[in-house]
Write an enzyme that holds these catalytic residues in place. Structure first.
Site, mmCIF file in Angstrom:
data_model
loop_
_atom_site.group_PDB
_atom_site.id
_atom_site.type_symbol
_atom_site.label_atom_id
_atom_site.label_comp_id
_atom_site.label_asym_id
_atom_site.label_seq_id
_atom_site.Cartn_x
_atom_site.Cartn_y
_atom_site.Cartn_z
ATOM 1 N N LYS A 79 0.860 -1.189 0.000
ATOM 2 C CA LYS A 79 0.000 0.000 0.000
ATOM 3 C C LYS A 79 0.895 1.238 0.000
ATOM 4 O O LYS A 79 1.911 1.283 0.716
ATOM 5 C CB LYS A 79 -0.893 -0.026 1.237
ATOM 6 C CG LYS A 79 -1.969 1.052 1.283
ATOM 7 C CD LYS A 79 -2.843 0.881 2.522
ATOM 8 C CE LYS A 79 -4.014 1.850 2.551
ATOM 9 N NZ LYS A 79 -4.873 1.663 3.742
ATOM 10 N N SER A 154 -9.840 1.456 2.594
ATOM 11 C CA SER A 154 -8.983 2.273 1.765
ATOM 12 C C SER A 154 -7.887 1.495 1.024
ATOM 13 O O SER A 154 -7.339 1.999 0.057
ATOM 14 C CB SER A 154 -8.315 3.343 2.622
ATOM 15 O OG SER A 154 -7.427 2.751 3.553
ATOM 16 N N SER A 178 -9.948 -0.862 6.845
ATOM 17 C CA SER A 178 -9.334 -0.649 5.527
ATOM 18 C C SER A 178 -8.565 -1.839 4.970
ATOM 19 O O SER A 178 -8.152 -1.808 3.820
ATOM 20 C CB SER A 178 -8.409 0.569 5.563
ATOM 21 O OG SER A 178 -9.164 1.750 5.499
#
Lengths: 478, 100
Positions: A79, A154, A178
């Site tokens: 990420k 997310s 997330s």
């Protein structure tokens, strides 16, 4: 192409045994990225030459008779809020566009030390604020299972990368769901470890008392292996737990015979939880009972206040953490005659609407006259939630619930009203507030044939119980 | 129970947060922040006088390390990432003489 869907454990075993090379594995995955990431947009940054060079180093080690480690040659996606030395790290924000961190996050160091090969940096909602990856400043990620739908967020890019076969392992961060929510929406496994189990050093902070790094994988065993590699104490994170780590991988196949499982009743009754999702959770409970678990229904009353408390606490911490983006030390600077004007101009141009909204909300919740009514009150609710969970864990070993109220939704479906989007995290937020671990495992589909995720929660540092429960569900999934 | 957030409140908060908002943004944010805060009224309305606040999931005390010099980031590498640097320091526009 088929080889890009093998598990991390199989990749590593093959590389260590000399059955195939890390270079071959890297090329297969890069080919999958080249073929489909134009459509999916899981990645913000891929440097194929660097990927091949890293794979060649693993092969050289094997050729020299060395063992590169338990993730030998395993492609991993990171990420883009995890710092990677010399490699762009944007948090999907204009304010960090082009920034190259001067150090690696601890989790990145540990993955690489275990033989992993970093494929690239994945898309996210800007600064991890969102539940659909639609808040990325660089455009959304599409769900590989249905490109007309969101991948969740997310960490949508990481979930999509694993679901699309771009990497068998990805890391994300989970502040209110997330990791788990996008895992559910993309049909993969997503684990949020106990707060403190995994070092946050090098994770760009959103809400420091809630953030936790964890893996996305296509199997429960791979999630256990990833936790074994990235978990454990780190002197560079003062909140990291000094407790020794158990061998999570060894515990995965130990079954649930005699395990006490509680179905969390409040989360089946919440507004917006789809009937088909409730049905899958009940079937999951039956599957665990059939495997020897004692299943009961358990109430954790305070979880109904989780969402409200979270949307006071997380923005408050974010408003403080994001004060560091002021155009002085890194990232964007918009020139202006004075420093104050420069900071205002930089932040106004650099942050997107959702980030501004949360900074505003948090600044308000912390401001004089409102602190006690909002922030102080939310912190007291946090105590209630932790207390109610602790009471439940006197009766049961793990709790079962939906991960996300619905399956993957269409682009634009929930962007008009922020609250509608926030409600996605209603089942995942309580574990962040209590700091306890939780995992989402795919279990069947909804009426639209898209995957449903079942969430397994447990008390602090009980990851082995979550993993063995999830492994039974993985084996029993319809 | 807190009073409903006003447009003037939002403008003041924006100033504190170092954000410049357009008139349209002020209107949008006023409505949206009010909606979120209204949702939070269920929490604001609870009687929790006897409940201690939790700031952090771990009840950690101070964490200390031995007072010995360890590796730190390279100054040139750090400054190379800055928008502007001079003489080994971050360079910023005028500070002195600004209104508070």
């Amino acid at each position: 192409m088929g080889e890009s869907f093998i598990s991390a454990r199989e990749v590593a075993a093959g590389v260590r045994a000399g059955e195939w090379t890390a270079r071959h594995v890297a090329d297969e995955h890069l080919a999958a990225v080249a073929e489909r990431d134009g459509e999916i947009h899981a990645f913000l940054h891929v440097d194929p030459d660097a990927v091949r060079a890293a794979a060649d180093r693993i092969d050289a080690a094997v050729a020299a008779g060395d063992d590169p480690g338990p993730l030998a040659g395993v492609p991993v996606a990171l990420k883009d809020n995890l710092c990677t030395r010399g490699v762009p790290t944007t948090c999907a924000s204009r304010i960090l566009e082009g920034w190259r961190p001067p150090y690696d996050a601890t989790v990145v160091e540990r993955l690489v030390a275990a033989g992993a090969v970093v494929v690239g940096k994945t898309n996210l909602d800007e600064f991890a604020m969102g539940s659909s990856t639609e808040n990325s400043a660089f455009g959304p990620t599409r769900n590989p299972l249905d490109p007309s739908r969101v991948p969740g967020g997310s960490s949508g890019g990481s979930a999509a990368a694993v679901a699309a076969g771009f990497a068998p392992l990805a890391l994300g961060s989970d502040t209110g769901g997330s990791i788990r929510q996008p895992a559910a929406l993309c049909g993969v496994v997503g684990l949020k470890p106990t707060y403190g189990r995994v070092s946050r050093h090098g994770l760009v902070a959103f809400a420091s008392s809630l953030d936790q790094i964890g893996p996305f994988t296509r199997s429960v065993a791979d999630a256990a292996l990833a936790l074994d590699v990235i978990g454990g104490h780190d002197p560079l994170d003062a909140t990291s737990s000094p407790s020794p780590q158990p061998d999570h991988l060894a515990a995965v196949d130990s079954g649930v015979d005699g395990l006490r499982v509680g179905v969390l009743s409040e989360m089946l009754d919440m507004d917006g939880v789809a009937p088909e999702v409730v049905a899958r959770v009940r079937e999951a409970a039956e599957a665990l009972a059939a495997a020897g678990a004692e299943v009961v229904e358990v109430s954790v009353p305070a979880v109904i206040y989780g969402l409200s408390a979270y949307y006071l606490i997380a923005p408050a911490e974010a408003s403080s953490n994001l004060a560091r983006f002021d155009g002085v030390r890194y990232g964007l600077r918009v020139d202006a005659p004075t420093t104050n004007e420069m900071m205002v101009a930089t932040r106004t141009r650099g942050f997107g609407p959702e980030v501004k909204r949360r900074i505003m909300l948090g600044t308000y919740a912390l401001s004089a006259g409102y602190y006690d009514a909002f922030y102080g009150q939310a912190q007291r609710v946090r105590t209630l939630i932790a207390r109610d969970f602790a009471a439940a864990y006197e009766r049961v070993d793990v709790l079962l619930s939906p991960t996300s109220p619905t399956t993957a939704f269409a682009f634009g479906d929930k962007t008009a009203d922020p609250l509608t989007m926030y409600l996605n995290d209603v089942c995942t937020i309580p574990s962040n507030l209590s700091g306890d671990p939780a995992i989402s495992v795919p279990f069947g589909t909804g009426g639209d044939d898209l995957p449903v995720g079942v969430q397994v929660m447990g008390p602090a540092l009980a990851e082995t119980d979550l993993l063995r429960t999830a492994a039974v569900l993985e084996g029993a999934a319809p | 129970m807190a009073e409903r957030i006003t447009r003037d409140d939002v403008a003041k908060v924006a100033q504190l947060a170092r954000l410049a908002l357009t008139d349209d943004e002020l209107d949008t944010f006023t409505g949206q922040l009010a909606a979120v805060l209204e949702h939070a009224e269920d929490v604001a309305a609870l009687d929790l006088a006897d409940v201690a606040p939790t700031a952090h999931p771990l009840q950690l005390g101070n964490v200390l390390r031995p007072d010995v010099v360890g590796p730190t980031l390279d100054r040139d590498e750090v400054l190379a990432a800055a928008p502007s640097a001079e003489d080994g320091r971050f360079r910023v526009p005028t500070i002195l003489g600004e209104a508070p």
